[in-house]
Design an enzyme around this catalytic site. Structure first.
Site, PDB file in Angstrom:
ATOM      1  N   HIS A  37       0.970  -1.043   0.103  1.00 20.14           N
ATOM      2  CA  HIS A  37      -0.021  -0.107  -0.069  1.00 20.14           C
ATOM      3  C   HIS A  37       1.027   0.896  -0.067  1.00 20.14           C
ATOM      4  O   HIS A  37       1.196   1.109   1.099  1.00 20.14           O
ATOM      5  CB  HIS A  37      -1.114  -0.148   0.945  1.00 20.14           C
ATOM      6  N   PHE A  38       0.831   2.019  -0.877  1.00 25.60           N
ATOM      7  CA  PHE A  38       1.478   3.133  -1.372  1.00 25.60           C
ATOM      8  C   PHE A  38       1.191   4.633  -1.266  1.00 25.60           C
ATOM      9  O   PHE A  38       2.004   5.510  -1.075  1.00 25.60           O
ATOM     10  CB  PHE A  38       2.661   2.517  -2.159  1.00 25.60           C
ATOM     11  N   ARG A  39       0.321   4.601  -1.099  1.00 23.94           N
ATOM     12  CA  ARG A  39      -0.586   6.438  -0.526  1.00 23.94           C
ATOM     13  C   ARG A  39      -0.890   6.888  -1.397  1.00 23.94           C
ATOM     14  O   ARG A  39      -1.861   7.533  -0.874  1.00 23.94           O
ATOM     15  CB  ARG A  39      -0.329   6.019   0.763  1.00 23.94           C
ATOM     16  N   ASN A  93      -5.903   1.034  -1.888  1.00 20.67           N
ATOM     17  CA  ASN A  93      -7.112   1.602  -1.004  1.00 20.67           C
ATOM     18  C   ASN A  93      -6.396   2.770  -1.018  1.00 20.67           C
ATOM     19  O   ASN A  93      -6.226   3.800   0.507  1.00 20.67           O
ATOM     20  CB  ASN A  93      -6.901   1.434   0.087  1.00 20.67           C
ATOM     21  N   LYS A 125      -8.443  -6.613  -6.656  1.00 23.28           N
ATOM     22  CA  LYS A 125      -8.478  -6.918  -5.267  1.00 23.28           C
ATOM     23  C   LYS A 125     -10.459  -6.888  -4.301  1.00 23.28           C
ATOM     24  O   LYS A 125     -10.619  -5.955  -4.983  1.00 23.28           O
ATOM     25  CB  LYS A 125      -7.467  -6.090  -4.870  1.00 23.28           C
ATOM     26  N   HIS A 164      -9.050  -9.515   0.958  1.00 17.22           N
ATOM     27  CA  HIS A 164      -8.405 -10.095   2.138  1.00 17.22           C
ATOM     28  C   HIS A 164     -10.272 -10.315   2.627  1.00 17.22           C
ATOM     29  O   HIS A 164     -10.916  -9.346   2.824  1.00 17.22           O
ATOM     30  CB  HIS A 164      -8.616  -7.423   2.606  1.00 17.22           C
ATOM     31  N   ASP A 190       2.434  -6.704   2.538  1.00 15.03           N
ATOM     32  CA  ASP A 190       1.358  -6.003   2.589  1.00 15.03           C
ATOM     33  C   ASP A 190       2.199  -4.712   3.503  1.00 15.03           C
ATOM     34  O   ASP A 190       1.471  -4.033   4.764  1.00 15.03           O
ATOM     35  CB  ASP A 190       0.524  -6.395   4.223  1.00 15.03           C
ATOM     36  N   HIS A 218       2.064   3.979   7.663  1.00 13.31           N
ATOM     37  CA  HIS A 218       1.182   4.690   8.374  1.00 13.31           C
ATOM     38  C   HIS A 218       2.268   5.579   9.677  1.00 13.31           C
ATOM     39  O   HIS A 218       3.214   5.482   9.533  1.00 13.31           O
ATOM     40  CB  HIS A 218       0.233   4.627   9.585  1.00 13.31           C
ATOM     41  N   GLY A 247      -1.349  -1.439  10.505  1.00  9.93           N
ATOM     42  CA  GLY A 247      -0.446  -1.342   9.255  1.00  9.93           C
ATOM     43  C   GLY A 247       1.110  -1.560   9.862  1.00  9.93           C
ATOM     44  O   GLY A 247       1.354  -0.618  10.482  1.00  9.93           O
TER      45      GLY A 247
END
Ligand code: DOR
Length: 443
Positions: A60-62, A92, A148, A180, A304, A308, A323
């Site tokens: 997850h690279f945001r 996401n 996903k 998930h 995964d 944060h 996470g």
């Protein structure tokens, strides 16, 4: 440009052999080339091991939307340092990657700023009030490894819990699916029961073994009935590992380093820093995951990676986000595990390179072989270093393994024939490429 890597012990999934490797442009030209082969650059790798670059199929690279935690550039720098040459990123973000337009936007951004290779999943989205499912987008996307589904909710608001919607995705789409798996009803019931708790240990009671088992069973059942390729993300329990004994041939599964190296005992020392979804589990669950990896029920290891900031993570539970960042250290963690006799180097190559390439049909990736992409990582098994928050390249700037000394580290990484990490430094100008697929046309 030709590069000759000589003297390294090359790690294949079926064994280790000392052999020279010749790179030309973005590809591997030859294994064990003639001594007379011409090369512009010669690298003496005596004493080191050469592995295919790691393919991390769950990060997850945001970007877009939450770049203060990570963006595609910083995430890719962390990959290069960790020996990860290809990442597949989750939907996401803000906005979510649930349309071809959003997918193409991410691909454009990545082409500009990623120093390693990249691919992006398409997210399934379902609005229960209007009963709207993004089925057309899922059916017509091609520049993606797959779909996903958040069958249980996690960070962000992507959730498809509706049975009819799930049936339609498995029945009507062509791309491989991953999910998930934490059952939303179970999680909500447990959360209601423990509603007043500020004890982070309750995170593992809310997101418990049953929640994981029910959702994984539900997804495998959908995959079985629709004969649809399916990958179980982040298996965390002994019950799921047992269930995988009876899976159809087209179901694959994955484990994450945090579920292999942390247990509920670590809440005491690390608190919300080891809060993640699925939650950390018991030592017996960890043992079951290792056993399932060793006997092939779980074939992939992925991180995964879920950055944060430390300040966000330190907000008291339950407001703290779930996470942990990991791409920078996943290979070193596994090399250290090998040094402790928990696994072998060929197993690491199988779990972190070959299997993810196979599961997602990534063209010319995951192996040291003639004609394959020159995505490689040189590791020093004798190197002992301690993970330090201050040295992390992820923008989130911390690691749950801070202070831990590991034996075995990546020392040089090539992406498409070009060195992107060497002597402790990542080349920020390097450019990764969009992954290609070796699969039947989707539309
Ligand atoms: O702990 C998690 N964090 N699990 C997920 O599935 C999502 C991730 C995130 O994006 O923060």
């Amino acid at each position: 440009m030709r590069t000759l890597i000589s003297g390294a012990k090359c790690v294949f999934s079926d064994g280790i052999r000392e052999t020279d490797v010749l790179l030309e442009g973005p590809s591997i030209l030859g294994i064990d080339p003639p001594r007379t082969a011409a090369a512009d650059e010669r690298i003496d790798a005596t004493g080191l091991h050469l592995l295919p670059g790691v393919i991390d199929d769950q990060v997850h690279f945001r970007e877009p939307g939450l770049e203060h935690k990570e963006d595609l550039h910083t995430g890719s720098l962390a990959c290069a340092k960790g020996g990860v040459t290809t990442f597949l990123e989750m939907p996401n973000t803000r906005p979510t990657t649930t349309s071809r337009a959003a997918l193409e936007d991410k691909l454009r951004r990545a082409a500009d700023k990623c120093v390693v290779n990249f691919g992006f999943y398409m997210g399934a989205s379902f609005d229960s009030r209007s009963q709207t499912l993004n089925l057309d987008e899922l059916k017509t996307a091609t520049r993606t490894p797959g779909i996903k589904i958040f069958i249980g909710s996690s960070t962000g608001d992507l959730l498809v819990d509706d049975q009819d919607a799930l049936e339609r995705i498995f029945a009507e789409t062509m791309l491989p699916i991953c999910a998930h798996c934490e059952d939303e009803t179970t999680v909500r019931e447990n959360a209601a029961r423990l509603a007043n708790s500020s004890d982070v240990r309750d995170h593992s009671r809310i997101r418990d073994n049953q929640a994981a088992l029910i959702a994984t069973r539900r997804a495998i059942d959908l995959s079985r009935r629709h004969r649809h390729p399916f990958h179980v993300l982040h298996v965390s329990t002994k019950e799921e590992a047992e269930l995988l004994r009876e899976r159809p041939a087209w179901v694959t599964a994955e484990a994450c380093p945090h579920h292999l190296f942390f247990t509920t005992d670590d809440y005491e020392r690390l608190g919300t820093l080891v809060q993640m979804n699925p939650s950390v589990k018991s030592p017996a669950d960890v043992d079951a995951l290792w056993e399932a990896l060793r006997d092939g029920r779980i074939e992939v290891i992925a991180t995964d990676h879920a950055p944060h900031t430390l300040a966000e993570k330190q907000v008291p539970y339950p407001k703290s986000p779930s996470g942990v960042p990991a791409v920078e250290n996943s290979l070193a963690l596994m090399l250290d595990a090998a040094s402790r006799g928990l696994c072998t180097l060929p197993q690491i190559v199988s779990w972190m390179c070959e299997a993810p390439a196979r599961v997602w049909s990534l063209k010319n990736k995951g192996r040291i072989a003639e004609g394959f992409d020159a995505d490689l990582v040189l590791v020093d098994l004798a190197r002992r270093e301690t993970i330090r928050n201050e040295e992390q390249l992820t923008r989130s700037g911390w690691s749950p393994w801070h202070g831990q000394a590991l034996t075995g580290w990546p020392v040089r990484t090539w992406v498409m024939g070009r060195t992107v990490f060497a002597e402790g430094r990542v080349d920020p100008q390097a450019q990764g490429r969009e992954v290609e697929f070796d699969r039947a046309p989707i539309v």
